[in-house]
Design a protein around this motif. Structure first.
Motif, PDB file in Angstrom:
ATOM      1  N   ALA A 470       0.807  -1.220   0.000  1.00  0.00           N
ATOM      2  CA  ALA A 470       0.000   0.000   0.000  1.00  0.00           C
ATOM      3  C   ALA A 470       0.836   1.264   0.000  1.00  0.00           C
ATOM      4  O   ALA A 470       0.308   2.351  -0.264  1.00  0.00           O
ATOM      5  CB  ALA A 470      -0.926   0.000   1.221  1.00  0.00           C
ATOM      6  N   GLY A 471       2.142   1.160   0.289  1.00  0.00           N
ATOM      7  CA  GLY A 471       2.958   2.362   0.395  1.00  0.00           C
ATOM      8  C   GLY A 471       2.572   3.195   1.596  1.00  0.00           C
ATOM      9  O   GLY A 471       2.571   4.432   1.542  1.00  0.00           O
ATOM     10  N   LEU A 472       2.245   2.523   2.713  1.00  0.00           N
ATOM     11  CA  LEU A 472       1.743   3.224   3.892  1.00  0.00           C
ATOM     12  C   LEU A 472       2.836   3.986   4.624  1.00  0.00           C
ATOM     13  O   LEU A 472       2.589   5.042   5.210  1.00  0.00           O
ATOM     14  CB  LEU A 472       1.073   2.223   4.832  1.00  0.00           C
ATOM     15  CG  LEU A 472       0.406   2.794   6.071  1.00  0.00           C
ATOM     16  CD1 LEU A 472      -0.762   3.702   5.682  1.00  0.00           C
ATOM     17  CD2 LEU A 472      -0.098   1.676   6.979  1.00  0.00           C
ATOM     18  N   LEU A 473       4.062   3.460   4.601  1.00  0.00           N
ATOM     19  CA  LEU A 473       5.176   4.124   5.290  1.00  0.00           C
ATOM     20  C   LEU A 473       5.979   4.938   4.285  1.00  0.00           C
ATOM     21  O   LEU A 473       6.384   4.421   3.242  1.00  0.00           O
ATOM     22  CB  LEU A 473       6.071   3.085   5.969  1.00  0.00           C
ATOM     23  CG  LEU A 473       5.373   2.165   6.977  1.00  0.00           C
ATOM     24  CD1 LEU A 473       6.346   1.148   7.524  1.00  0.00           C
ATOM     25  CD2 LEU A 473       4.747   2.989   8.099  1.00  0.00           C
ATOM     26  N   PRO A 474       6.211   6.199   4.543  1.00  0.00           N
ATOM     27  CA  PRO A 474       6.926   7.051   3.582  1.00  0.00           C
ATOM     28  C   PRO A 474       8.295   6.486   3.214  1.00  0.00           C
ATOM     29  O   PRO A 474       9.043   6.014   4.075  1.00  0.00           O
ATOM     30  CB  PRO A 474       7.041   8.393   4.320  1.00  0.00           C
ATOM     31  CG  PRO A 474       5.915   8.380   5.295  1.00  0.00           C
ATOM     32  CD  PRO A 474       5.761   6.956   5.717  1.00  0.00           C
ATOM     33  N   PHE A 475       8.585   6.509   1.917  1.00  0.00           N
ATOM     34  CA  PHE A 475       9.889   6.122   1.358  1.00  0.00           C
ATOM     35  C   PHE A 475      10.217   4.641   1.559  1.00  0.00           C
ATOM     36  O   PHE A 475      11.377   4.254   1.516  1.00  0.00           O
ATOM     37  CB  PHE A 475      11.019   6.992   1.926  1.00  0.00           C
ATOM     38  CG  PHE A 475      10.758   8.458   1.782  1.00  0.00           C
ATOM     39  CD1 PHE A 475      10.790   9.048   0.536  1.00  0.00           C
ATOM     40  CD2 PHE A 475      10.450   9.233   2.883  1.00  0.00           C
ATOM     41  CE1 PHE A 475      10.528  10.405   0.388  1.00  0.00           C
ATOM     42  CE2 PHE A 475      10.184  10.588   2.745  1.00  0.00           C
ATOM     43  CZ  PHE A 475      10.223  11.173   1.489  1.00  0.00           C
ATOM     44  N   THR A 476       9.207   3.825   1.789  1.00  0.00           N
ATOM     45  CA  THR A 476       9.417   2.385   1.881  1.00  0.00           C
ATOM     46  C   THR A 476       8.399   1.682   0.996  1.00  0.00           C
ATOM     47  O   THR A 476       7.354   2.248   0.639  1.00  0.00           O
ATOM     48  CB  THR A 476       9.260   1.880   3.323  1.00  0.00           C
ATOM     49  OG1 THR A 476       7.932   2.163   3.782  1.00  0.00           O
ATOM     50  CG2 THR A 476      10.271   2.511   4.248  1.00  0.00           C
ATOM     51  N   GLY A 477       8.706   0.430   0.657  1.00  0.00           N
ATOM     52  CA  GLY A 477       7.782  -0.334  -0.162  1.00  0.00           C
ATOM     53  C   GLY A 477       7.521   0.343  -1.498  1.00  0.00           C
ATOM     54  O   GLY A 477       8.431   0.868  -2.149  1.00  0.00           O
ATOM     55  N   ALA A 478       6.269   0.341  -1.899  1.00  0.00           N
ATOM     56  CA  ALA A 478       5.882   0.912  -3.193  1.00  0.00           C
ATOM     57  C   ALA A 478       5.619   2.407  -3.124  1.00  0.00           C
ATOM     58  O   ALA A 478       5.206   3.003  -4.125  1.00  0.00           O
ATOM     59  CB  ALA A 478       4.635   0.196  -3.720  1.00  0.00           C
ATOM     60  N   PHE A 479       5.876   3.025  -1.964  1.00  0.00           N
ATOM     61  CA  PHE A 479       5.533   4.444  -1.795  1.00  0.00           C
ATOM     62  C   PHE A 479       6.236   5.319  -2.820  1.00  0.00           C
ATOM     63  O   PHE A 479       5.614   6.202  -3.426  1.00  0.00           O
ATOM     64  CB  PHE A 479       5.900   4.896  -0.379  1.00  0.00           C
ATOM     65  CG  PHE A 479       5.720   6.378  -0.163  1.00  0.00           C
ATOM     66  CD1 PHE A 479       4.478   6.897   0.148  1.00  0.00           C
ATOM     67  CD2 PHE A 479       6.790   7.256  -0.288  1.00  0.00           C
ATOM     68  CE1 PHE A 479       4.306   8.261   0.336  1.00  0.00           C
ATOM     69  CE2 PHE A 479       6.630   8.615  -0.101  1.00  0.00           C
ATOM     70  CZ  PHE A 479       5.379   9.120   0.209  1.00  0.00           C
ATOM     71  N   ALA A 480       7.542   5.108  -3.024  1.00  0.00           N
ATOM     72  CA  ALA A 480       8.279   5.968  -3.952  1.00  0.00           C
ATOM     73  C   ALA A 480       7.724   5.857  -5.366  1.00  0.00           C
ATOM     74  O   ALA A 480       7.667   6.849  -6.106  1.00  0.00           O
ATOM     75  CB  ALA A 480       9.763   5.595  -3.933  1.00  0.00           C
ATOM     76  N   GLY A 481       7.304   4.653  -5.757  1.00  0.00           N
ATOM     77  CA  GLY A 481       6.722   4.491  -7.085  1.00  0.00           C
ATOM     78  C   GLY A 481       5.399   5.208  -7.214  1.00  0.00           C
ATOM     79  O   GLY A 481       5.144   5.897  -8.215  1.00  0.00           O
ATOM     80  N   TYR A 482       4.519   5.070  -6.209  1.00  0.00           N
ATOM     81  CA  TYR A 482       3.236   5.773  -6.239  1.00  0.00           C
ATOM     82  C   TYR A 482       3.442   7.285  -6.263  1.00  0.00           C
ATOM     83  O   TYR A 482       2.765   8.009  -7.017  1.00  0.00           O
ATOM     84  CB  TYR A 482       2.396   5.395  -5.015  1.00  0.00           C
ATOM     85  CG  TYR A 482       1.966   3.954  -4.956  1.00  0.00           C
ATOM     86  CD1 TYR A 482       1.679   3.240  -6.115  1.00  0.00           C
ATOM     87  CD2 TYR A 482       1.833   3.293  -3.730  1.00  0.00           C
ATOM     88  CE1 TYR A 482       1.279   1.912  -6.054  1.00  0.00           C
ATOM     89  CE2 TYR A 482       1.427   1.969  -3.669  1.00  0.00           C
ATOM     90  CZ  TYR A 482       1.158   1.283  -4.835  1.00  0.00           C
ATOM     91  OH  TYR A 482       0.760  -0.026  -4.768  1.00  0.00           O
ATOM     92  N   ALA A 483       4.362   7.772  -5.436  1.00  0.00           N
ATOM     93  CA  ALA A 483       4.596   9.215  -5.378  1.00  0.00           C
ATOM     94  C   ALA A 483       5.162   9.735  -6.694  1.00  0.00           C
ATOM     95  O   ALA A 483       4.774  10.810  -7.170  1.00  0.00           O
ATOM     96  CB  ALA A 483       5.542   9.536  -4.220  1.00  0.00           C
ATOM     97  N   SER A 484       6.094   8.974  -7.296  1.00  0.00           N
ATOM     98  CA  SER A 484       6.663   9.400  -8.572  1.00  0.00           C
ATOM     99  C   SER A 484       5.609   9.432  -9.663  1.00  0.00           C
ATOM    100  O   SER A 484       5.543  10.374 -10.462  1.00  0.00           O
ATOM    101  CB  SER A 484       7.810   8.463  -8.960  1.00  0.00           C
ATOM    102  OG  SER A 484       8.369   8.838 -10.195  1.00  0.00           O
TER     103      SER A 484
END
Length: 765
Positions: A470-484
């Protein structure tokens, strides 16, 4: 004299690419042979583990080698030439740049995890299951490494066959959907080939008369003092001789080669085979201290040649142009040929994901295949087509995510989540770049794999896997991809593009749905509340039969994959350059992408957008009754929202299938005997209408009778009674003239239906 300049990617030979594809095929062959001859499972798993580990080691070795070679280098290996007919060159070649090798490393990790999982899963330990997994691994590597599109199609076929074998009893509709996607990809590739070779006009196909080869000057290459070098790495096996002047050293030269020549005027003759016309590059000037390459132009089946053509000016008598300009001049249905081809291939890849999600099984290799297929042609798309590609990918991602949210079976849920991640990775090619695709696809693939391992592990590791997806924690998991991806879509929407704005909305809803799915499943380790009764019984029996060491293996694998998904995303995506700093994220350095956010404000807004969507999904999941074990389903409004797209799609598919079957059977009957067929078709039409009338009579007639007797009746009857009264009041059916008109309309519809059948009979011969 045709001489041009540009940046060409320099190919270095590497036999390791062949072994990357051969190892999983050997693994699969041994597994199937073991199933026939009764070899012990331990031997099969040992061979599979050795082969998958070899893939991971070779991929890592090639990544280190490419890093040492520097930018602008690719590794390539020619295996065999099947046929050369005119400009059609069908060869078995493998090639990879740094980005492709990064994905092969991901495939290697998933392959090793699949084999290790078989040590703790009785079903996956069967030799046939391991064999189909080996074919899937080989298919994904073929699509990633194939240098030309005919070999890509072979990889797609292998993936379809392997998915068919792994599901056991696949539905015909799923296989047909996957084959339809392959057909769209093939049509796109063929359309691209012919578009590079000419144009279709009112008088038919007009071939391009410009030269097929040119001498291209390559900058920043070291050559001997006072000398010139000429190289050729395409058309493997072709012979090159001097057409005019002194012979070349070691003439005839066989491609690939690099030769050192004296500066001056030279002419080259290229003999690519008996079925290919003579190719000449005449009277070109070689300057001292310069490096040159004999490069093909025009129709090509090679992706590497196509990439070079897009960057190098194409020789022309009037003015130089590139392949991108040539494709941009051609329009299909009002869309540029390059954009049309990319969207066609993307639709084919997404249809493969539809078939994979419908199989109710998690298949990370199929997700990689779908992304790799689109990435091979994504370099063609122009600015006008980026929004269309992002919209197409994000729309399918939302459908997959809603499908996952409407399911209550673990394997089906995470299979749809993985399909949504693959669709988002395709949407990233419309703006965010391959780096965002890798972060999303890699994190979700590893985390979903961890979430479906059925062990009594610490429930917190399931939460870690959910947070990574889910990208729940900033800058971990899929978060960077979702943010980009969110940042690139916001940039596009800021310029006034509606497609980017709608895509951003779809992205937000997809992340919300994925977060809801992950944390709805959180409460029970591998949640029994989401499993059916039969699945719970099977799971309990399997756990009783499992040995303690097998449980430890499964627990260790789950922890390793969940931690890898979470912290791997942090390692790849952490950086400050999108937010005004100078640290470039590792994933962007690997793939050569740059941040598309023009300002710190947009990058920050994109990060908060991705985080807020994940939090919303978490809140909805924790407030759902199903999350606490109180029930099997969530709130009624949420269930209605997430199930309506799937129900609508199923209804449309059913109508289309029944209509096609009706027309096909009618046409088939008309082929036997014309006189009898007319009556058959007319009778079939009457039966179809009569069936609907009888169905209406059962509902409305029962309603009228119940109302006359003063009974309330069942809910459907009460509903029918209300509909009957409203229908009569609004249409005035008690009026004879109106009733006569209604009968005329029904008769007209029946005659029109018969005419449609006759038309299909003529069209189908």
């Amino acid at each position: 004299m045709f001489e041009t300049a540009g940046l060409l990617r320099i190919a270095e030979p590497s036999a390791s690419l062949v072994w990357l594809v051969v190892l999983p095929l050997l693994w699969a062959a041994f597994a199937f042979a073991s199933a026939i001859f009764g070899v012990r499972r331990q031997s099969v798993r040992a061979v599979a583990l050795a082969a998958s580990s070899g893939i991971l080691v070779l991929s890592t070795f090639e990544a280190i080698r490419l890093a040492e070679l520097g930018p602008g280098r690719v590794i390539e290996q020619h295996v065999a030439t099947l046929v050369r007919l005119g400009q059609l060159d069908l060869s078995i070649d493998l090639a990879a740049d740094f980005g492709a090798i990064a994905f092969t490393i991901l495939v290697g990790i998933l392959a090793v995890a699949s084999v290790i999982r078989s040590y703790a899963d009785v079903d996956r330990a069967r030799p046939t299951s391991l064999g189909w997994t080996g074919i899937l691994v080989a298919a994904s590597l073929l699509v990633l490494l194939a240098a030309a599109w005919p070999l890509v199609l072979v990889g797609l076929g292998l993936a379809t066959v392997a998915a068919w074998g792994m599901t056991g009893a696949p539905g015909v509709s799923r296989v047909a959907t996957a084959l339809t996607g392959d057909g769209l990809a093939l049509f796109g590739f063929v359309l691209l080939f012919w578009s590079l070779g000419g144009t279709f006009g009112g008088g038919g196909f007009d071939p391009d008369a410009r030269p097929r080869f040119a001498l291209v000057a390559i900058p920043d290459v070291t050559v001997p003092d006072g000398k010139s070098t000429v190289s050729m790495s395409t058309y493997a096996g072709a012979f090159v001789t001097s057409d005019d002047g002194p012979p070349l050293p070691g003439e005839p030269l066989r491609s690939p080669f690099t030769v050192t020549l004296e500066p001056g005027v030279h002419s080259f003759e290229i003999d690519a085979g008996s079925a290919v016309s003579q190719l000449l590059v005449t009277h070109v000037t070689l300057a001292a201290g310069r490096a040159y390459a004999l490069a093909p132009f025009g129709p090509t089946t090679s992706f590497r040649n196509l990439a070079d053509q897009l960057a190098v000016a194409r020789p022309n008598v009037s003015s130089p142009s590139t392949a991108r300009v040539t494709l941009g001049e051609h329009l299909l249905f009002g869309v540029r040929t390059s954009t049309f081809v990319v969207l066609l291939v993307a639709l084919g890849a997404l249809l493969r994901l539809v078939a994979s999600a419908a199989a109710h099984a998690q298949n990370p290799f199929e997700a990689i295949v779908a992304f790799a297929l689109v990435s091979r042609v994504a370099l063609l798309i122009d600015k006008d087509g980026l929004g269309a590609l992002a919209l197409l990918g994000s729309a399918f991602a939302l459908l997959f995510a809603l499908d996952a949210a409407s399911r209550h079976h673990v394997r089906g849920v995470f299979g749809s989540v993985l399909a949504a991640a693959a669709a988002l990775s395709i949407a990233c090619l419309g703006g965010a770049g391959t780096s965002a695709s890798f972060v999303i696809l890699g994190s979700v693939a590893l985390a979903s794999f961890a979430a479906t391992i059925e062990v009594d592990a610490d429930v917190r590791w399931l939460g870690v896997a959910g947070a990574a997806m889910a990208g729940l924690l900033p800058f971990t998991g899929a978060f960077a991809g979702y943010a980009s991806l969110a940042g690139s879509l916001l940039v596009g929407a800021r310029t006034g593009s509606l497609a980017f704005g709608v895509s951003a909305l779809f992205l937000g809803l997809t992340v919300v749905s994925v977060s809801y799915v992950c944390f709805r499943m959180y409460d029970a380790g591998v949640p029994p509340s989401a499993l059916g009764a039969e699945e719970r019984v099977r799971r309990d029996n399997q756990k009783r039969d499992q040995k303690r060491d097998q449980g430890r293996v499964a627990s260790a694998l789950q922890i390793g994959l969940a931690a890898g998904a979470l912290f791997g995303g942090a390692l790849l995506g952490a950086g400050t350059s999108p937010y005004g700093g100078r640290v470039v994220p590792l994933v962007q350095r690997v793939f050569g992408d740059v941040s598309l956010a023009p300002s710190t404000g947009i990058a920050t807004a994109a990060a908060f957008f991705a985080l807020a969507c994940a939090v919303v999904g978490l809140v909805v999941a924790r407030s759902s009754p199903g999350a606490t074990g109180a029930g099997e389903t969530g709130p009624g409004w949420l269930r209605a929202v997430v199930t309506s797209p799937a129900a609508l799609f199923a209804r449309a598919t059913g109508i289309g299938r029944s209509s096609a079957g009706f027309l096909a059977s009618s046409v088939d009957a008309m082929d036997r005997d014309v006189i009898d067929d007319v009556f058959f078709a007319f009778g079939r039409s009457v039966l179809v209408v009569a069936s609907g009338v009888r169905r209406a009579e059962r509902v409305f007639g029962g309603a009228a009778a119940a109302e006359a007797e003063g009974r309330s009746g069942p809910s459907r009857v009460r509903w029918g009674s209300r509909v009957v009264s409203q229908f009569e009041d609004r249409l005035g059916l008690d009026n004879p003239r109106i009733a006569e008109r209604l009968r005329f309309v029904l008769l007209f519809v029946m005659v029109a239906l018969l005419g449609l059948i006759l038309l299909f009979a003529v069209l189908l011969g």
